[in-house]
Design an enzyme around this catalytic site. Structure first.
Site, PDB file in Angstrom:
ATOM      1  N   ASP A   1      81.538  28.424  43.372  1.00 45.70           N
ATOM      2  CA  ASP A   1      80.138  28.308  42.971  1.00 45.70           C
ATOM      3  C   ASP A   1      79.942  27.011  42.189  1.00 45.70           C
ATOM      4  OD1 ASP A   1      77.725  30.662  42.527  1.00 45.70           O
ATOM      5  OD2 ASP A   1      77.629  28.843  41.293  1.00 45.70           O
ATOM      6  N   ILE A   2      78.830  26.332  42.467  1.00 49.25           N
ATOM      7  CA  ILE A   2      78.558  25.035  41.831  1.00 49.25           C
ATOM      8  C   ILE A   2      78.236  25.183  40.339  1.00 49.25           C
ATOM      9  CG2 ILE A   2      76.053  24.862  42.207  1.00 49.25           C
ATOM     10  CD1 ILE A   2      76.619  22.005  43.327  1.00 49.25           C
TER      11      ILE A   2
ATOM     12  N   HIS B   1      79.638  37.408  45.407  1.00 47.70           N
ATOM     13  CA  HIS B   1      80.215  36.702  44.251  1.00 47.70           C
ATOM     14  C   HIS B   1      81.514  37.393  43.846  1.00 47.70           C
ATOM     15  CE1 HIS B   1      76.485  34.470  42.980  1.00 47.70           C
ATOM     16  NE2 HIS B   1      75.877  35.467  43.579  1.00 47.70           N
TER      17      HIS B   1
ATOM     18  N   GLN C   1      68.341  37.273  44.137  1.00 49.26           N
ATOM     19  CA  GLN C   1      69.005  36.446  45.162  1.00 49.26           C
ATOM     20  C   GLN C   1      68.217  35.146  45.311  1.00 49.26           C
ATOM     21  OE1 GLN C   1      69.140  38.171  49.118  1.00 49.26           O
ATOM     22  NE2 GLN C   1      70.484  36.561  49.915  1.00 49.26           N
TER      23      GLN C   1
ATOM     24  N   ASN D   1      73.676  39.932  45.163  1.00 48.70           N
ATOM     25  CA  ASN D   1      72.240  40.042  44.951  1.00 48.70           C
ATOM     26  C   ASN D   1      71.632  40.109  46.343  1.00 48.70           C
ATOM     27  OD1 ASN D   1      72.303  39.840  42.084  1.00 48.70           O
ATOM     28  ND2 ASN D   1      72.620  37.639  42.269  1.00 48.70           N
TER      29      ASN D   1
ATOM     30  N   HIS E   1      75.725  36.380  50.412  1.00 47.66           N
ATOM     31  CA  HIS E   1      76.917  35.850  49.741  1.00 47.66           C
ATOM     32  C   HIS E   1      77.433  36.879  48.745  1.00 47.66           C
ATOM     33  CE1 HIS E   1      73.261  34.413  47.768  1.00 47.66           C
ATOM     34  NE2 HIS E   1      73.901  34.528  46.612  1.00 47.66           N
TER      35      HIS E   1
END
Ligand code: 5GP
Ligand code: ZN
Length: 137
Positions: free
Chosen positions: A29-30, A100, A92, A85, A98
């Protein structure tokens, strides 16, 4: 193609990819919530869990299961919070499914999934169970 996760899955924009197979891509994750925070996406664009087919669902959860240990061990964590989410109402922000994986430590100050919810229920459990079984058909 405007979806950011489609572009990452297609190799059009960079990401710290940690695993990839025919049906899934996993990358960091960024804006990580903890070291090792990983997101795993289906390679095909699909907005919500409800739209996935059985094969994609299998591949996605298999990837989650395969990555959970290595992600956790790589950062020396004690466990992972694993969550989705699913739908804009849940928070979301990217409408491409996606999962997590967020590594956790004792005393890291974050809560369990239960801490997301502040309000109690309104309907008896048995009544809701009946409605869900009916919806399942
Ligand atoms: P959501 O809130 O939709 O469940 O999570 C979306 C996640 O994607 C966020 O945690 C966010 O930091 C991450 N994210 C958003 N844009 C990018 C990006 O361009 N690259 C990567 N690696 N992660 C992103
Ligand atoms: Zn997409």
């Amino acid at each position: 193609m405007s979806c950011i996760f489609c572009r990452i899955a297609g190799g059009e924009i960079p990401a710290e990819i940690v695993a990839k197979d025919e049906q899934t891509v996993a990358f960091l994750d960024i804006a990580p919530l903890a070291d090792g925070h990983t997101v795993i996406v289906p390679a095909r664009h699909v907005a919500t869990i409800e739209e996935m087919d059985a094969g994609e669902a299998h591949a996605l959860f298999r990837a989650v299961q395969r990555l959970a240990g290595p992600v956790r061990r790589a950062v020396g964590a004690a466990g992972n919070t694993i969550g989705i989410n699913d739908g804009a109402a849940t928070g979301q922000t990217i409408p491409h499914v996606h999962v997590h994986i967020v590594p956790r430590r004792e005393g890291d100050g974050a809560g369990s999934v239960h801490t997301i919810f502040r309000h109690g229920t309104r309907r008896p459990i048995a009544e809701v169970g009946k409605e869900i079984r009916k919806a399942l058909g």
